[in-house]
Design an enzyme around this catalytic site. Structure first.
Site, mmCIF file in Angstrom:
data_model
loop_
_atom_site.group_PDB
_atom_site.id
_atom_site.type_symbol
_atom_site.label_atom_id
_atom_site.label_comp_id
_atom_site.label_asym_id
_atom_site.label_seq_id
_atom_site.Cartn_x
_atom_site.Cartn_y
_atom_site.Cartn_z
ATOM 1 N N ASN A 1 -8.104 -11.145 -2.058
ATOM 2 C CA ASN A 1 -7.735 -9.738 -1.480
ATOM 3 C C ASN A 1 -9.081 -8.861 -1.730
ATOM 4 O OD1 ASN A 1 -6.093 -6.753 -2.813
ATOM 5 N ND2 ASN A 1 -6.073 -7.396 -0.525
ATOM 6 N N GLN B 1 7.443 -5.149 -4.702
ATOM 7 C CA GLN B 1 6.611 -4.825 -5.775
ATOM 8 C C GLN B 1 6.723 -3.690 -6.659
ATOM 9 O OE1 GLN B 1 2.461 -3.118 -5.670
ATOM 10 N NE2 GLN B 1 1.746 -5.557 -5.714
ATOM 11 N N ASP C 1 -11.849 -6.725 1.003
ATOM 12 C CA ASP C 1 -13.020 -6.775 2.059
ATOM 13 C C ASP C 1 -12.826 -7.576 3.181
ATOM 14 O OD1 ASP C 1 -14.272 -4.968 0.335
ATOM 15 O OD2 ASP C 1 -16.001 -6.077 -0.244
ATOM 16 N N CYS D 1 -3.202 -1.872 -9.745
ATOM 17 C CA CYS D 1 -3.492 -0.260 -8.979
ATOM 18 C C CYS D 1 -4.308 0.246 -9.948
ATOM 19 C CB CYS D 1 -1.968 0.566 -8.781
ATOM 20 S SG CYS D 1 -2.319 1.966 -8.466
ATOM 21 N N MET E 1 0.780 -1.224 0.041
ATOM 22 C CA MET E 1 0.152 0.081 -0.005
ATOM 23 C C MET E 1 0.801 1.335 0.019
ATOM 24 S SD MET E 1 -2.846 -0.994 2.575
ATOM 25 C CE MET E 1 -1.928 -2.057 3.695
#
Length: 333
Positions: free
Chosen positions: A204, A72, A206, A102, A19
């Site tokens: 990935n 990443q 929720d 992204c 992130m």
């Protein structure tokens, strides 16, 4: 056991998602201490690394206590991505992950991140070239597709596997959805249930509670969960999930004193790594969750997020601890 290349992981590993301005070394260290099985760096621009841009280069910092750790990267130009692999290798990560997910406009407009979902052939050829260019395991993080009408994730995942991708993490939304609506895990389960798939398939999106993580494991049969927003300002989340898996019960929530101590450590580590200005600024986004649920907290939060001086932020922590002491915040979504 789950394996990424030669890296052995426990059953249903929990991964800290990459992130931007969140998954830095201080936060990764705290998540690792609290149960994360793999941590990933913030996503790093291939063009930025090639230009030796300071912010991109700084993101290559990794530490032994983080392992296994993945770096990443994102980009859409083959030459740039291959040069980036060579730069990244010098940091000696355990994994190189490619961001094909992204949704941010400035990334997508360059054909990178989720932008590459419009060109699956390029996505596959980039992955194949990078696999051939390094001995490190290459993994991919992506989304279901560009929009609802172009979801081909079962085919895409199989093609990525066939060119040497060692694991795939899939966010259960399309690029068109951004972060709106509910994540759809069924297409991710369809990838896992494809008879030809043999690499790990991680879900990935929720995963906001231990129950949701268990649902992903037991109802959808995925190999692991990548945790993003639920961990921001709350690194305890990983151990809470593992405790729930083991016992079927919720781990006791941290007291205010424990939250303050974690926030103190986080801020000090950020200052030590980034310096007093960036360290203070980039830790602000965590405070809402560190102290979520405290009544009448706005006064203290404003002090934490508006002060440029670390002394003032630490003083606000002290005030919160003194006033709320051993209070335990009730469970929240």
């Amino acid at each position: 056991m789950v394996k990424i290349g030669n890296i052995e992981l426990p059953d249903f590993p929990l991964l800290l998602a990459p992130m931007e301005d969140v998954s830095d070394p201080p936060f990764r260290a705290l998540c690792k201490e609290n149960g994360a099985d793999i941590v990933y760096t913030e996503f790093i621009s291939s063009e930025g690394l090639i230009r030796d841009a300071a912010k991109s280069v700084m993101k290559l910092d990794i530490y032994e206590k983080e392992r296994p750790v993945g770096i990443q990267i994102f980009g859409a130009n083959l030459d740039s991505m291959l040069k980036t692999v060579e730069i990244v290798e010098k940091s000696n990560p355990d994994i190189i992950d490619i961001n094909f997910g992204c949704p941010v406009k400035k990334v997508v407009s360059k054909g990178a991140g989720a932008g590459i979902l419009k060109d699956i052939d390029l996505m596959v050829s980039l992955t194949e070239a990078m696999v051939k260019h390094t001995n490190l395991p290459i993994t991919v993080k992506t989304r279901l597709g560009w929009d609802h009408d172009s979801i081909r994730i079962v085919e895409v995942a199989e093609r990525l596997q066939d060119v040497g991708c060692k694991a795939i993490s899939i966010h259960g939304r399309t690029r068109a959805q951004m972060y709106k609506g509910d994540a759809d895990w069924k297409p991710i389960a369809d990838v896992k249930n494809n008879q030809r798939m043999h690499i790990p398939v991680f879900g990935n999106g929720d995963i906001t509670s231990p129950e949701k993580a268990m649902e992903m494991r037991d109802s959808y049969g995925l190999d692991g969960a990548m945790i993003g927003r639920a961990s921001i300002g709350y690194p305890w989340f990983f151990n809470e999930v593992k405790h729930y898996f083991k016992t079927g019960k919720h781990l006791a929530k941290p007291t205010i004193a424990q939250r303050v101590e974690m926030a103190r450590r986080h801020l000090q580590m950020a200052i030590d790594w980034k310096g007093p200005v960036l360290g203070v600024f980039e830790t602000r986004r965590h405070y809402t969750n560190y102290f979520k649920g405290i009544p009448h907290f706005k006064e203290y939060r404003m002090k934490m997020v508006t002060s440029d001086d670390a002394k003032d932020v630490f003083a606000a922590f002290d005030e919160v601890e003194a006033k709320f002491g051993n209070m335990i915040i009730p469970e929240y979504e």
